[in-house]
Write an enzyme that holds these catalytic residues in place. Structure first.
Site, PDB file in Angstrom:
ATOM      1  N   SER A  40     -53.019  19.865  -5.033  1.00 54.34           N
ATOM      2  CA  SER A  40     -53.196  21.268  -4.692  1.00 54.34           C
ATOM      3  C   SER A  40     -53.582  22.091  -5.928  1.00 54.34           C
ATOM      4  O   SER A  40     -54.574  21.808  -6.561  1.00 54.34           O
ATOM      5  CB  SER A  40     -51.920  21.785  -4.015  1.00 54.34           C
ATOM      6  OG  SER A  40     -52.159  22.973  -3.313  1.00 54.34           O
ATOM      7  N   ASP A 153     -54.090  20.189   2.314  1.00 50.07           N
ATOM      8  CA  ASP A 153     -53.315  20.257   1.075  1.00 50.07           C
ATOM      9  C   ASP A 153     -52.591  18.947   0.735  1.00 50.07           C
ATOM     10  O   ASP A 153     -51.729  18.481   1.476  1.00 50.07           O
ATOM     11  CB  ASP A 153     -52.279  21.378   1.237  1.00 50.07           C
ATOM     12  CG  ASP A 153     -51.617  21.758  -0.064  1.00 50.07           C
ATOM     13  OD1 ASP A 153     -51.643  20.970  -1.012  1.00 50.07           O
ATOM     14  OD2 ASP A 153     -51.060  22.872  -0.126  1.00 50.07           O
TER      15      ASP A 153
END
Length: 253
Positions: A40, A153
């Site tokens: 991320s 993510d």
């Protein structure tokens, strides 16, 4: 021959900007990570570092990148999720390379295969798209399409990736930015959502943290929310100060 240090940079949205300060303090101490894994926001910072962008230059990217104005709990006017195309475009421009193979420093990133329901590590192919996928926070960004599958993510399933670090490096450092404090917190929607996110992340990474020679986990980051990007300078400084403290105490040798 294995290099001495690798580093893993966790997810954490705005708190992940602390990785910039961590890298700066390490470099000043002569500790130069020669391989990087990221998830991320850690994937974004890790990609910049692997491409040769100095920690001093990184804040300018985040301050100028218009896409980060959209990292918030507020949905866009049309009520849908954002495309990651703008993030990918801005990353490609900042990185100056288009593939993992072109990076001067090896990089791998964790992504979540939304289609097949599993965590994956990517270390080859299109760089900007993979980084955008790793940072595609659900409900904020649309899943990113790669090789026929949808991805979101990487922090959801593997927020502190090791990837190929054990194969390349003798010692590996974890920069974790989701410190969980025991202080009283309000029960507003945002606070409950963010604390739940942090608790889930910690349970995700806890078994893996013992695999690192040092874990940098600044307590002061507990005071910042996921989308506090306006506090970039303060967050970077917190990562820097905590890393300097650990170096001075001999935690990194």
């Amino acid at each position: 021959m294995k290099k001495k240090y690798g580093i893993s940079l966790s997810g954490g949205s705005a708190r992940g900007l602390a990785h910039i300060g961590v890298l700066q303090a390490l470099l000043e101490a002569g500790i130069r990570p020669t391989a990087v894994a990221g998830a991320s926001m850690g994937a974004i910072v890790g990609a910049l570092y692997a491409a040769g962008v100095s920690p001093q230059q990184m804040p300018d990217f985040f301050k100028k990148a218009s896409v980060f104005n959209y990292f918030s709990w507020k949905l866009p006017p049309h009520g849908g999720m954002l495309s990651s195309d703008r993030l990918a475009d801005e990353l490609e421009q900042a990185l100056g390379v288009t593939s993992f193979e072109e990076l001067p420093i090896p990089l791998c990133v964790s992504v979540t295969n939304y289609t097949r329901g599993k965590s994956e590590i990517i270390s080859s192919g299109s760089l900007a798209v993979a980084i955008a996928a790793s940072a595609a926070i659900p409900l904020v960004f649309k899943p990113v399409l790669m090789n026929g599958d949808l991805y979101v993510d990487g922090g959801i399933t593997n927020s502190q990736p090791l990837g190929f670090l054990p194969k390349l490096c003798r010692k590996n450092i974890a920069s974790y930015v989701n410190y969980i404090s025991a202080e009283h917190i309000s029960t507003t929607f945002k606070n409950v959502a963010e604390r739940t996110y942090k608790l889930a992340l910690y349970e995700n990474v806890k078994p893996h943290l013992k695999k690192f020679c040092c874990v940098i986990n600044p307590p002061e980051l507990a005071h910042f929310r996921l989308f506090d990007f306006q506090a970039i300078d303060q967050i970077v400084q917190i990562g820097y100060a905590e890393t300097k403290r650990l170096i001075e105490e001999g935690a990194l040798r």
